[in-house]
Design a protein around this motif. Structure first.
Motif, PDB file in Angstrom:
ATOM      1  N   GLY A 235       0.657  -0.904   0.201  1.00 39.02           N
ATOM      2  CA  GLY A 235      -0.328  -0.263   0.005  1.00 39.02           C
ATOM      3  C   GLY A 235       1.008   0.977  -0.318  1.00 39.02           C
ATOM      4  N   VAL A 236       0.425   2.053   0.049  1.00 42.44           N
ATOM      5  CA  VAL A 236       1.387   3.792  -0.380  1.00 42.44           C
ATOM      6  C   VAL A 236       2.277   3.485   1.115  1.00 42.44           C
ATOM      7  N   ALA A 237       1.870   2.740   1.835  1.00 42.25           N
ATOM      8  CA  ALA A 237       2.906   3.583   3.611  1.00 42.25           C
ATOM      9  C   ALA A 237       3.843   2.027   2.831  1.00 42.25           C
ATOM     10  N   GLY A 238       3.714   1.007   2.589  1.00 40.26           N
ATOM     11  CA  GLY A 238       5.180   0.646   2.232  1.00 40.26           C
ATOM     12  C   GLY A 238       5.588   0.866   1.011  1.00 40.26           C
TER      13      GLY A 238
ATOM     14  N   THR B 227      -5.354   8.210   6.864  1.00 35.83           N
ATOM     15  CA  THR B 227      -5.454   8.901   5.342  1.00 35.83           C
ATOM     16  C   THR B 227      -3.683   8.725   5.010  1.00 35.83           C
ATOM     17  N   ILE B 228      -4.199   8.500   3.531  1.00 29.94           N
ATOM     18  CA  ILE B 228      -2.227   8.133   2.780  1.00 29.94           C
ATOM     19  C   ILE B 228      -1.636   9.227   3.224  1.00 29.94           C
ATOM     20  N   GLU B 229      -1.841  10.720   3.315  1.00 33.89           N
ATOM     21  CA  GLU B 229      -0.355  11.981   4.232  1.00 33.89           C
ATOM     22  C   GLU B 229      -0.188  10.713   5.752  1.00 33.89           C
TER      23      GLU B 229
ATOM     24  N   PHE C  51       7.473  -7.523  -0.554  1.00 36.94           N
ATOM     25  CA  PHE C  51       6.035  -8.388  -0.799  1.00 36.94           C
ATOM     26  C   PHE C  51       4.686  -7.997  -1.085  1.00 36.94           C
ATOM     27  N   GLU C  52       3.990  -8.343  -2.059  1.00 34.57           N
ATOM     28  CA  GLU C  52       2.564  -7.999  -1.447  1.00 34.57           C
ATOM     29  C   GLU C  52       1.591  -8.871  -1.536  1.00 34.57           C
ATOM     30  N   ALA C  53       0.572  -8.867  -0.951  1.00 35.56           N
ATOM     31  CA  ALA C  53      -0.282 -10.437  -0.916  1.00 35.56           C
ATOM     32  C   ALA C  53      -0.928 -10.733  -1.792  1.00 35.56           C
ATOM     33  N   ALA C  54      -1.277  -9.397  -2.750  1.00 35.94           N
ATOM     34  CA  ALA C  54      -3.174  -9.380  -3.479  1.00 35.94           C
ATOM     35  C   ALA C  54      -1.295  -9.346  -4.839  1.00 35.94           C
TER      36      ALA C  54
ATOM     37  N   GLY D  36      -1.178  -1.528  -3.931  1.00 34.97           N
ATOM     38  CA  GLY D  36      -1.323  -0.172  -3.792  1.00 34.97           C
ATOM     39  C   GLY D  36      -3.070  -0.210  -1.892  1.00 34.97           C
ATOM     40  N   GLY D  37      -3.129  -1.509  -2.129  1.00 28.45           N
ATOM     41  CA  GLY D  37      -3.663  -1.870  -1.128  1.00 28.45           C
ATOM     42  C   GLY D  37      -5.300  -0.595  -0.574  1.00 28.45           C
ATOM     43  N   ARG D  38      -5.815  -0.381  -0.056  1.00 26.29           N
ATOM     44  CA  ARG D  38      -7.308   0.346  -0.586  1.00 26.29           C
ATOM     45  C   ARG D  38      -7.059   1.749  -1.362  1.00 26.29           C
ATOM     46  N   ALA D  39      -5.641   1.320  -1.975  1.00 25.13           N
ATOM     47  CA  ALA D  39      -5.498   3.187  -2.689  1.00 25.13           C
ATOM     48  C   ALA D  39      -5.437   2.818  -4.511  1.00 25.13           C
TER      49      ALA D  39
ATOM     50  N   ASN E  38     -13.159   7.437  -4.768  1.00 28.20           N
ATOM     51  CA  ASN E  38     -12.380   9.126  -4.408  1.00 28.20           C
ATOM     52  C   ASN E  38     -11.362   9.160  -3.457  1.00 28.20           C
ATOM     53  N   HIS E  39     -10.050   9.529  -4.099  1.00 27.33           N
ATOM     54  CA  HIS E  39      -9.403  10.166  -2.372  1.00 27.33           C
ATOM     55  C   HIS E  39      -8.826  11.611  -2.888  1.00 27.33           C
ATOM     56  N   LEU E  40      -9.888  12.204  -1.535  1.00 28.67           N
ATOM     57  CA  LEU E  40      -9.143  14.073  -1.232  1.00 28.67           C
ATOM     58  C   LEU E  40      -8.081  13.838  -1.015  1.00 28.67           C
ATOM     59  N   LEU E  41      -6.901  14.550  -2.112  1.00 24.63           N
ATOM     60  CA  LEU E  41      -5.821  15.235  -0.669  1.00 24.63           C
ATOM     61  C   LEU E  41      -5.495  16.811  -0.773  1.00 24.63           C
TER      62      LEU E  41
ATOM     63  N   ARG F 202       2.106 -13.542  -0.057  1.00 23.34           N
ATOM     64  CA  ARG F 202       1.576 -13.108   0.762  1.00 23.34           C
ATOM     65  C   ARG F 202       2.587 -13.835   2.398  1.00 23.34           C
ATOM     66  N   VAL F 203       3.105 -12.977   2.844  1.00 21.46           N
ATOM     67  CA  VAL F 203       4.050 -13.279   3.899  1.00 21.46           C
ATOM     68  C   VAL F 203       3.706 -13.573   5.099  1.00 21.46           C
ATOM     69  N   SER F 204       3.054 -15.519   5.623  1.00 17.68           N
ATOM     70  CA  SER F 204       2.654 -15.733   6.729  1.00 17.68           C
ATOM     71  C   SER F 204       3.533 -16.051   7.903  1.00 17.68           C
TER      72      SER F 204
ATOM     73  N   GLY G 153       2.254   1.758   8.127  1.00 21.93           N
ATOM     74  CA  GLY G 153       0.292   1.688   7.958  1.00 21.93           C
ATOM     75  C   GLY G 153      -0.549   3.265   8.753  1.00 21.93           C
ATOM     76  N   ASP G 154      -1.867   3.029   7.846  1.00 23.30           N
ATOM     77  CA  ASP G 154      -2.580   4.201   7.950  1.00 23.30           C
ATOM     78  C   ASP G 154      -2.858   3.955   9.264  1.00 23.30           C
ATOM     79  N   TRP G 155      -3.623   3.571  10.095  1.00 19.62           N
ATOM     80  CA  TRP G 155      -3.105   2.559  11.479  1.00 19.62           C
ATOM     81  C   TRP G 155      -2.291   2.865  12.594  1.00 19.62           C
TER      82      TRP G 155
HETATM   83  C1  LIG Z   1     -12.631   4.154  -0.309  1.00 19.67           C
HETATM   84  C2  LIG Z   1     -12.009   4.612   0.113  1.00 19.67           C
HETATM   85  C3  LIG Z   1     -11.746   5.959   0.191  1.00 19.67           C
HETATM   86  C4  LIG Z   1     -10.377   6.262   0.696  1.00 19.67           C
HETATM   87  N1  LIG Z   1     -10.476   7.748   0.971  1.00 19.67           N
HETATM   88  C5  LIG Z   1      -9.238   8.954   0.895  1.00 19.67           C
HETATM   89  C6  LIG Z   1      -9.078  10.452   0.896  1.00 19.67           C
HETATM   90  O1  LIG Z   1      -9.954  11.353   0.766  1.00 19.67           O
HETATM   91  N2  LIG Z   1      -8.109  11.059   1.405  1.00 19.67           N
HETATM   92  C7  LIG Z   1      -7.400  10.229   1.702  1.00 19.67           C
HETATM   93  O2  LIG Z   1      -6.187  10.675   2.295  1.00 19.67           O
HETATM   94  N3  LIG Z   1      -7.091   8.966   2.425  1.00 19.67           N
HETATM   95  C8  LIG Z   1      -8.557   8.085   1.940  1.00 19.67           C
HETATM   96  N4  LIG Z   1      -8.787   6.652   2.409  1.00 19.67           N
HETATM   97  C9  LIG Z   1      -7.907   5.778   2.665  1.00 19.67           C
HETATM   98  C10 LIG Z   1      -6.066   5.329   2.240  1.00 19.67           C
HETATM   99  O3  LIG Z   1      -6.235   5.167   1.286  1.00 19.67           O
HETATM  100  C11 LIG Z   1      -5.543   4.633   3.608  1.00 19.67           C
HETATM  101  O4  LIG Z   1      -5.297   5.190   4.558  1.00 19.67           O
HETATM  102  C12 LIG Z   1      -4.362   4.146   2.553  1.00 19.67           C
HETATM  103  O5  LIG Z   1      -4.697   3.648   1.163  1.00 19.67           O
HETATM  104  C13 LIG Z   1      -3.580   3.392   3.911  1.00 19.67           C
HETATM  105  O6  LIG Z   1      -2.422   2.559   3.185  1.00 19.67           O
HETATM  106  P1  LIG Z   1      -1.498   1.612   4.050  1.00 19.67           P
HETATM  107  O7  LIG Z   1      -0.362   1.088   2.908  1.00 19.67           O
HETATM  108  O8  LIG Z   1      -1.476   2.206   5.024  1.00 19.67           O
HETATM  109  O9  LIG Z   1      -2.823   0.797   3.518  1.00 19.67           O
HETATM  110  P2  LIG Z   1      -3.192  -0.956   2.635  1.00 19.67           P
HETATM  111  O10 LIG Z   1      -3.399  -0.259   1.642  1.00 19.67           O
HETATM  112  O11 LIG Z   1      -4.165  -1.797   3.385  1.00 19.67           O
HETATM  113  O12 LIG Z   1      -1.769  -1.206   2.601  1.00 19.67           O
HETATM  114  C14 LIG Z   1      -1.556  -2.831   2.990  1.00 19.67           C
HETATM  115  C15 LIG Z   1      -0.879  -3.663   2.042  1.00 19.67           C
HETATM  116  O13 LIG Z   1      -0.516  -5.049   2.711  1.00 19.67           O
HETATM  117  C16 LIG Z   1      -1.107  -6.102   1.815  1.00 19.67           C
HETATM  118  N5  LIG Z   1      -0.824  -7.105   2.712  1.00 19.67           N
HETATM  119  C17 LIG Z   1      -1.921  -7.332   3.688  1.00 19.67           C
HETATM  120  N6  LIG Z   1      -1.363  -8.765   4.420  1.00 19.67           N
HETATM  121  C18 LIG Z   1      -0.650  -9.181   3.262  1.00 19.67           C
HETATM  122  C19 LIG Z   1       0.749 -10.066   3.605  1.00 19.67           C
HETATM  123  N7  LIG Z   1       0.577 -11.403   4.673  1.00 19.67           N
HETATM  124  N8  LIG Z   1       2.070  -9.856   2.985  1.00 19.67           N
HETATM  125  C20 LIG Z   1       2.289  -8.843   2.099  1.00 19.67           C
HETATM  126  N9  LIG Z   1       1.224  -7.802   2.108  1.00 19.67           N
HETATM  127  C21 LIG Z   1       0.535  -8.042   2.775  1.00 19.67           C
HETATM  128  C22 LIG Z   1      -2.354  -5.725   1.439  1.00 19.67           C
HETATM  129  O14 LIG Z   1      -2.756  -6.265   0.393  1.00 19.67           O
HETATM  130  C23 LIG Z   1      -2.202  -3.842   1.069  1.00 19.67           C
HETATM  131  O15 LIG Z   1      -1.898  -4.488  -0.440  1.00 19.67           O
HETATM  132  C24 LIG Z   1      -9.464   6.629   1.667  1.00 19.67           C
HETATM  133  C25 LIG Z   1      -9.463   4.978   1.886  1.00 19.67           C
HETATM  134  C26 LIG Z   1     -10.392   4.247   1.227  1.00 19.67           C
HETATM  135  C27 LIG Z   1     -10.833   2.139   1.304  1.00 19.67           C
END
Ligand SMILES: Cc1cc2nc3c(=O)[nH]c(=O)nc-3n(C[C@H](O)[C@H](O)[C@H](O)COP(=O)(O)OP(=O)(O)OC[C@H]3O[C@@H](n4cnc5c(N)ncnc54)[C@H](O)[C@@H]3O)c2cc1C
Length: 396
Positions: free
Chosen positions: A9-12, A375-377, A29-32, A36-39, A55-58, A223-225, A365-367
């Motif tokens: 995802g964007v964090a990785g 958020t993306i930021e 490594f990416e499981a999917a 891009g994950g959630r973006a 839609n993602h608004l920044l 997928r890393v297990s 990660g965003d969490w």
């Molecule tokens: C519909 C929607 C709208 C949004 N709108 C906004 C917005 O307007 N503005 C904004 O700033 N943010 C928005 N967000 C939030 C933003 O998309 C997320 O904060 C951001 O994409 C999270 O990125 P991440 O890398 O933390 O996590 P993720 O994107 O969840 O990435 C984690 C990745 O890890 C992979 N993974 C999981 N388990 C494993 C494993 N065991 N081995 C290998 N890979 C694994 C997953 O497949 C995934 O690709 C929105 C989110 C959604 C879903």
């Protein structure tokens, strides 16, 4: 020495870029099958074109995001108005209006009756100051009770979209962190930005190309297990996946959904390319070249409605706002069930720091505890922070 980044995802991706730039060999490594994950974007058979999952608004104040895009050569793939403007349509009154902030730090616009949100007075804006003193347990809606019509006319929509949580239960401190980096700094930090072609084209594909060109190994569909405690690793997976890989890790465990509807319809983009909707089910409407995309945050409140009923209601709102034909165009609904963690005080308290008890393992990660809502930021900052922390351990 190789560094493993788990999750593209964007964090990785941000972590992988930071490490690669510093000269480390990265294995990502990416499981999917796609990153891009959630973006992310994908080709949709029903609509016959590519769409984003939502839609993602920044904002122009998202400095880590802009630096990330600059690094991967994708800064120009963001678009939006040149000014800090936000067009709105109020479904209750049928009136449209545009919020026009001034560029500088002092909010002159709130002194102008023409530029203020319709029906609001100066003292309603002073009620916003309370958010600056928000304690971790304060909730958005009660804290903003003194803002009068500013709340239903603007703040409620901003809060639910920024936090993806009902303002009745969302932490005011989370909203404070968003305002501190946008509205509080002034219009120059509050210019809306969104992906010109698609989320993958902006945040993902250029990063993968950039990484590959510099020798990083990208392993999609892997997928890393299990984690190797001796391997330098950044874990950038969603919280539920992190909890499985790191026993005993406390993570947010309550989530909110986001509902997106993509209608096959060409809508003139207007001044900004998007609109905020007040007083209905529709929240944000984006006019893409051949698709109108609608976002509804904190969508679990509509879990009992069918996709057909939601589409009918949303299209009727859009049709009334723009005087469009009532027939519902072909559409695709994308319901992201675990779009983000809930931004409640209890869930915010469960966010872990970057560092773990193992000096070889960092979290991203965003969490994680980024100081921002999910958020993306926040995600990009978490990736940068994890890369920095890991490199400082590797160098010591
Ligand atoms: C519909 C929607 C709208 C949004 N709108 C906004 C917005 O307007 N503005 C904004 O700033 N943010 C928005 N967000 C939030 C933003 O998309 C997320 O904060 C951001 O994409 C999270 O990125 P991440 O890398 O933390 O996590 P993720 O994107 O969840 O990435 C984690 C990745 O890890 C992979 N993974 C999981 N388990 C494993 C494993 N065991 N081995 C290998 N890979 C694994 C997953 O497949 C995934 O690709 C929105 C989110 C959604 C879903």
């Amino acid at each position: 020495m190789s560094v493993h980044v788990i999750g593209a995802g964007v964090a990785g991706l941000a972590a992988a870029c930071q490490l690669t730039e510093a000269g480390h060999h990265v294995v990502l490594f990416e499981a999917a099958k796609t990153a891009g994950g959630r973006a992310r974007s994908h080709y949709d058979n029903v609509l016959g074109c590519r769409i984003d999952n939502g839609n993602h608004l920044l904002l122009s104040g998202n400095i880590a995001t802009l630096a990330y895009l600059q690094r991967i050569g994708a800064k120009r793939s963001l678009t939006g108005p040149a000014e800090p403007i936000f067009p709105f349509h109020d479904l209750r009154t049928g009136k449209s209006w545009t919020l026009r902030l001034n560029q500088g730090g002092f909010p002159w616009w709130i002194f102008s009756r023409r530029r203020r949100v319709p029906g609001t007075r100066l003292h309603h804006y002073l009620g916003l100051l309370k958010i600056r003193r928000a304690k971790p347990s304060d909730l958005v809606a009660p804290l903003l009770a003194g803002t009068g019509p500013l709340y239903p006319q603007l703040l409620e929509l901003l809060a639910v979209s920024a936090l993806n949580t009902s303002p009745q239960v969302a932490a005011a401190a989370a909203l404070r962190s968003v305002f501190a980096e946008s509205l509080d700094l002034g219009g120059y930090a509050t210019i809306p930005r969104y992906a010109r072609a698609g989320l993958s084209e902006t945040f993902v594909d250029p990063a993968l190309n950039w990484l590959r060109e510099r020798g990083a190994e990208i392993r999609l569909g892997e997928r890393v297990s299990e984690l190797n405690p001796a391997q330098a690793t950044i874990l950038a997976v969603p919280p539920w996946a992190a909890a499985e890989l790191v026993p005993g890790l406390t993570v947010p465990n309550e989530f909110e959904s986001i509902y997106n509807l993509h209608f096959k319809y060409s809508l003139p983009p207007g001044e900004a390319g998007f609109w905020g909707f007040i007083g209905g089910m529709t929240e944000w409407v984006f006019a893409h070249s051949s698709v109108v995309s609608v976002t509804i945050s904190a969508a679990s409140r509509y879990a009992d409605m069918s996709a057909e009923d939601i589409a009918a209601k949303v299209w009727s709102e859009i049709a009334s706002a723009f005087s469009l034909p009532p027939e519902i165009p072909v559409y695709r609904a994308v319901w992201e069930k675990r779009a983000t963690m809930q931004a409640t005080p209890a869930q915010m308290a469960r966010r872990p720091k970057t560092r773990t008890s193992n000096p070889n393992l960092m979290l991203a990660g965003d969490w994680t505890d980024t100081g921002l809502p999910a958020t993306i930021e926040g995600a990009i900052r978490s990736g940068n922070a994890a890369a920095q922390a890991l490199m400082s351990n590797l160098n010591s």
